[in-house]
Design a protein around this motif. Structure first.
Motif, PDB file in Angstrom:
ATOM      1  N   GLN A  42     182.983  45.653 145.477  1.00 44.51           N
ATOM      2  CA  GLN A  42     182.216  45.024 144.707  1.00 44.51           C
ATOM      3  C   GLN A  42     182.660  45.076 143.387  1.00 44.51           C
ATOM      4  O   GLN A  42     183.231  45.948 143.487  1.00 44.51           O
ATOM      5  CB  GLN A  42     180.745  45.087 145.144  1.00 44.51           C
ATOM      6  N   SER A  43     182.838  44.164 142.948  1.00 48.52           N
ATOM      7  CA  SER A  43     182.689  44.421 141.696  1.00 48.52           C
ATOM      8  C   SER A  43     182.023  45.026 140.303  1.00 48.52           C
ATOM      9  O   SER A  43     181.788  45.323 139.223  1.00 48.52           O
ATOM     10  CB  SER A  43     183.025  43.226 140.924  1.00 48.52           C
ATOM     11  N   GLN A  44     180.298  45.403 140.951  1.00 45.16           N
ATOM     12  CA  GLN A  44     180.021  45.265 140.161  1.00 45.16           C
ATOM     13  C   GLN A  44     179.051  46.580 140.564  1.00 45.16           C
ATOM     14  O   GLN A  44     178.281  46.222 142.055  1.00 45.16           O
ATOM     15  CB  GLN A  44     178.955  44.740 139.441  1.00 45.16           C
ATOM     16  N   PRO A  45     178.423  47.432 140.434  1.00 42.12           N
ATOM     17  CA  PRO A  45     176.877  48.447 140.949  1.00 42.12           C
ATOM     18  C   PRO A  45     176.006  47.485 141.371  1.00 42.12           C
ATOM     19  O   PRO A  45     175.584  46.812 140.437  1.00 42.12           O
ATOM     20  CB  PRO A  45     177.085  49.498 140.113  1.00 42.12           C
ATOM     21  N   THR A  46     175.823  48.016 142.151  1.00 41.34           N
ATOM     22  CA  THR A  46     174.386  47.595 142.901  1.00 41.34           C
ATOM     23  C   THR A  46     172.932  48.669 142.847  1.00 41.34           C
ATOM     24  O   THR A  46     171.897  48.752 143.679  1.00 41.34           O
ATOM     25  CB  THR A  46     174.166  46.875 144.182  1.00 41.34           C
ATOM     26  N   LEU A  81     180.459  55.149 131.913  1.00 42.01           N
ATOM     27  CA  LEU A  81     180.205  55.272 133.400  1.00 42.01           C
ATOM     28  C   LEU A  81     180.326  53.701 133.754  1.00 42.01           C
ATOM     29  O   LEU A  81     179.806  52.822 133.622  1.00 42.01           O
ATOM     30  CB  LEU A  81     178.442  55.102 133.088  1.00 42.01           C
ATOM     31  N   ARG A  82     180.087  54.445 135.236  1.00 44.62           N
ATOM     32  CA  ARG A  82     180.669  53.220 136.455  1.00 44.62           C
ATOM     33  C   ARG A  82     179.539  52.669 136.759  1.00 44.62           C
ATOM     34  O   ARG A  82     179.575  51.679 137.593  1.00 44.62           O
ATOM     35  CB  ARG A  82     181.727  53.731 137.927  1.00 44.62           C
ATOM     36  N   VAL A  83     178.626  52.791 137.714  1.00 47.01           N
ATOM     37  CA  VAL A  83     177.092  53.075 137.254  1.00 47.01           C
ATOM     38  C   VAL A  83     176.100  53.241 137.093  1.00 47.01           C
ATOM     39  O   VAL A  83     176.359  54.076 135.844  1.00 47.01           O
ATOM     40  CB  VAL A  83     176.939  53.682 139.125  1.00 47.01           C
ATOM     41  N   PRO A  84     175.446  52.797 136.680  1.00 42.65           N
ATOM     42  CA  PRO A  84     173.846  53.168 135.430  1.00 42.65           C
ATOM     43  C   PRO A  84     173.074  54.534 135.684  1.00 42.65           C
ATOM     44  O   PRO A  84     173.536  55.077 137.283  1.00 42.65           O
ATOM     45  CB  PRO A  84     173.015  52.401 136.337  1.00 42.65           C
ATOM     46  N   VAL A  85     172.997  54.989 134.701  1.00 43.45           N
ATOM     47  CA  VAL A  85     172.549  57.086 134.618  1.00 43.45           C
ATOM     48  C   VAL A  85     171.665  57.624 133.931  1.00 43.45           C
ATOM     49  O   VAL A  85     171.985  56.180 132.804  1.00 43.45           O
ATOM     50  CB  VAL A  85     173.962  57.739 134.986  1.00 43.45           C
ATOM     51  N   GLY A 300     176.780  44.404 131.172  1.00 46.05           N
ATOM     52  CA  GLY A 300     177.190  43.070 131.514  1.00 46.05           C
ATOM     53  C   GLY A 300     176.808  43.352 133.053  1.00 46.05           C
ATOM     54  O   GLY A 300     177.887  42.166 133.728  1.00 46.05           O
ATOM     55  N   TRP A 301     176.488  43.951 133.218  1.00 47.44           N
ATOM     56  CA  TRP A 301     176.260  43.450 135.304  1.00 47.44           C
ATOM     57  C   TRP A 301     174.928  43.410 135.894  1.00 47.44           C
ATOM     58  O   TRP A 301     174.252  43.359 135.575  1.00 47.44           O
ATOM     59  CB  TRP A 301     176.197  45.453 135.762  1.00 47.44           C
ATOM     60  N   ALA A 302     175.415  41.928 136.510  1.00 49.18           N
ATOM     61  CA  ALA A 302     174.728  41.198 136.564  1.00 49.18           C
ATOM     62  C   ALA A 302     174.279  40.886 137.964  1.00 49.18           C
ATOM     63  O   ALA A 302     172.661  40.600 138.538  1.00 49.18           O
ATOM     64  CB  ALA A 302     175.607  39.701 136.471  1.00 49.18           C
ATOM     65  N   ALA A 303     174.691  41.757 138.501  1.00 46.89           N
ATOM     66  CA  ALA A 303     174.370  42.376 140.190  1.00 46.89           C
ATOM     67  C   ALA A 303     173.000  43.141 140.363  1.00 46.89           C
ATOM     68  O   ALA A 303     171.914  43.530 139.909  1.00 46.89           O
ATOM     69  CB  ALA A 303     175.301  43.103 141.369  1.00 46.89           C
ATOM     70  N   GLU A 339     159.379  39.634 143.420  1.00 43.61           N
ATOM     71  CA  GLU A 339     160.353  40.049 142.940  1.00 43.61           C
ATOM     72  C   GLU A 339     161.220  39.966 142.503  1.00 43.61           C
ATOM     73  O   GLU A 339     161.274  38.615 142.160  1.00 43.61           O
ATOM     74  CB  GLU A 339     161.147  40.675 144.275  1.00 43.61           C
ATOM     75  N   LEU A 340     161.549  40.828 140.499  1.00 41.63           N
ATOM     76  CA  LEU A 340     162.826  39.997 140.254  1.00 41.63           C
ATOM     77  C   LEU A 340     164.323  39.897 140.572  1.00 41.63           C
ATOM     78  O   LEU A 340     164.944  40.583 140.585  1.00 41.63           O
ATOM     79  CB  LEU A 340     163.028  40.348 138.468  1.00 41.63           C
ATOM     80  N   GLY A 341     164.515  38.236 140.873  1.00 43.09           N
ATOM     81  CA  GLY A 341     165.385  38.222 140.944  1.00 43.09           C
ATOM     82  C   GLY A 341     167.310  39.060 140.645  1.00 43.09           C
ATOM     83  O   GLY A 341     167.926  39.073 140.818  1.00 43.09           O
ATOM     84  N   THR A 342     167.108  38.930 139.270  1.00 42.45           N
ATOM     85  CA  THR A 342     168.004  39.201 138.640  1.00 42.45           C
ATOM     86  C   THR A 342     168.251  40.502 138.567  1.00 42.45           C
ATOM     87  O   THR A 342     169.449  41.321 137.893  1.00 42.45           O
ATOM     88  CB  THR A 342     168.397  39.127 137.038  1.00 42.45           C
ATOM     89  N   SER A 343     167.089  41.550 139.255  1.00 44.19           N
ATOM     90  CA  SER A 343     167.316  43.161 138.885  1.00 44.19           C
ATOM     91  C   SER A 343     167.128  43.633 140.221  1.00 44.19           C
ATOM     92  O   SER A 343     167.330  44.628 140.244  1.00 44.19           O
ATOM     93  CB  SER A 343     166.478  43.882 137.585  1.00 44.19           C
ATOM     94  N   GLY A 344     166.224  42.986 141.091  1.00 45.33           N
ATOM     95  CA  GLY A 344     166.343  43.750 142.086  1.00 45.33           C
ATOM     96  C   GLY A 344     164.861  44.392 141.914  1.00 45.33           C
ATOM     97  O   GLY A 344     163.951  45.594 142.965  1.00 45.33           O
ATOM     98  N   LEU A 345     164.331  44.220 140.809  1.00 40.27           N
ATOM     99  CA  LEU A 345     163.131  45.568 140.507  1.00 40.27           C
ATOM    100  C   LEU A 345     161.482  45.068 140.928  1.00 40.27           C
ATOM    101  O   LEU A 345     161.756  43.071 140.264  1.00 40.27           O
ATOM    102  CB  LEU A 345     163.664  46.230 139.316  1.00 40.27           C
TER     103      LEU A 345
END
Length: 406
Positions: A42-46, A81-85, A300-303, A339-345
């Motif tokens: 995948q191109s973006q972290p989930t 960082l390649r993923v949010p931390v 800019g991680w939209a996933a 559920e928020l579609g753009t964040s999954g939260l």
């Protein structure tokens, strides 16, 4: 197996842990070894990480070698960082900016202040108390920390002691040699702010009790202690924490337990908190979740961020807190939260004060954790880092196929 939802379920056991981690991050079939071939990515972290610091990344002032190895998987060639931390610590006797600098030096990459959550960071949400005159307890840059959190009018325990010298009587060397004149020009205190463990526990316990029993006027005496008492905000409920010593050290939770016990013994009533911050408070995990979302947006991680991995070494704060938050999320879903579609939260949440109230059925959350800890340890999800070798398994968890795309 992975559990669907915000937190992924993994347990710190050698074989099963690796299989669970591989399943959680998307490997199918046999779990690959060191020389695995990376497939489609995948191109973006989930997913994101909520990392404890003491006992997981560092022990005292020494970084754990396996943590450096793990972070080499998290950082790209540009030092990003390649993923949010987010680093979630129950420490609080330091400024957020200074903690970020400390972590940057230890881990070898730039840690931003808004990637660090101290135990008292969520107190920024309690704006209804920011204008009140609060006595603040702890050590380090107390006043600066309180001001960063939004509190505009704070009095330290030492300042209160200087204003009323006869209140501090345990240490014979500090007792006044003469009886000072009573003061009537000291503005009333309107609340108690407990940011971390103080140095002189006997002084802080005595003067905080004086404030509570006198309704904020410690120079006077009341025939009956007011109840409900003045608002109390506290952070860091850790009874124990791990430093260089072989055995755990007392934490601020032990100080809170002392204060609660004294208050109950003197008044016959329970000490109640208007807010408890720091792990295992649900509010702290909500705050961390929001910072993860903002971090992903800035990059800019939209996933959608679909999972958070909570890494910690303390069963009564890190593990209990992650499970408590996961349980809260499931309850919120069942109660119709959107559920928020753009964040999954989850989008609809109770207010900060309501979130605290939902977990304060017992006056001392730190103590209540121990009562049903065993049951919560059996719940999903947890990522428990108990020993240094377990940290090395975090490297396995980080071998996600999609990381190759960054």
């Amino acid at each position: 197996m992975a559990v669907p939802g915000l937190f992924a379920a993994v347990r710190a056991a050698p074989g099963p842990w690796q299989r669970v981690a591989c399943a959680a991050v998307g490997f199918r079939g046999r779990c690959p070894g060191k020389g695995y071939a990376v497939g489609s990515a995948q191109s973006q972290p989930t997913f994101g990480f909520l990392l404890d610091i003491d006992g997981v990344l560092v022990r005292g002032h020494t970084v754990i070698p396996a943590a450096l190895k793990a972070f080499r998987r998290l950082v790209n060639a540009q030092g990003k960082l390649r993923v949010p931390v987010v680093f979630v610590t129950n420490a609080g006797n330091i400024l957020q900016h200074d903690k970020a600098q400390e972590l940057s030096a230890l881990l070898g990459f730039k840690v931003e202040p808004d990637q660090v959550i101290l135990s008292h960071s969520p107190m920024k949400l309690f704006s209804q108390y920011h204008g009140k005159r609060m006595i603040v307890s702890g050590q380090g840059p107390l006043v600066e920390n309180a001001q960063v959190l939004g509190f505009k009018n704070v009095v330290t325990v030492d300042e209160l002691r200087m204003a009323f010298p006869v209140l501090d009587m345990v240490d014979l060397q500090r007792r006044p040699k003469t009886t000072p004149l009573p003061r009537n020009d000291f503005p009333a205190i309107e609340g108690v702010l407990l940011l971390g463990e103080p140095v002189r526990w006997e002084t802080s316990l005595q003067l905080i009790m004086d404030v509570l029993l006198s309704n904020g006027n410690p120079g006077t005496g009341l025939a009956t202690a007011p109840y409900p008492h003045l608002p109390v905000l506290a952070s860091n409920m850790d009874l124990l924490w791990m430093a260089e010593a072989k055995m755990p050290r007392f934490g601020h939770g032990t100080f809170l337990l002392c204060l609660e016990t004294i208050y109950r013994k003197v008044t016959g009533k329970e000490l109640r908190y208007k807010g408890l911050m720091g792990k295992p408070s649900i509010l702290t995990y909500q705050y961390a979740e929001e910072l993860i979302r903002r971090q992903a947006e800035r990059r800019g991680w939209a996933a959608p961020i679909q999972k958070l991995y909570a890494v910690g070494d303390n069963p009564m704060s890190d593990v209990y807190g992650a499970n408590l938050f996961n349980q809260y999320l499931q309850m919120a879903k069942h109660e119709g939260a959107e559920e928020l579609g753009t964040s999954g939260l989850l989008k609809q949440r109770p207010s900060a004060t309501q979130s605290c109230a939902s977990i304060l059925a017992h006056s001392n959350l730190a103590s209540s954790c121990t009562q049903d800890l065993e049951a919560h340890l059996e719940m999903q999800p947890i990522l428990l880092i108990r020993e240094l070798r377990i940290m090395e398994r975090l490297t396995t968890l980080l071998q996600k196929p999609e990381l190759a795309a960054f």
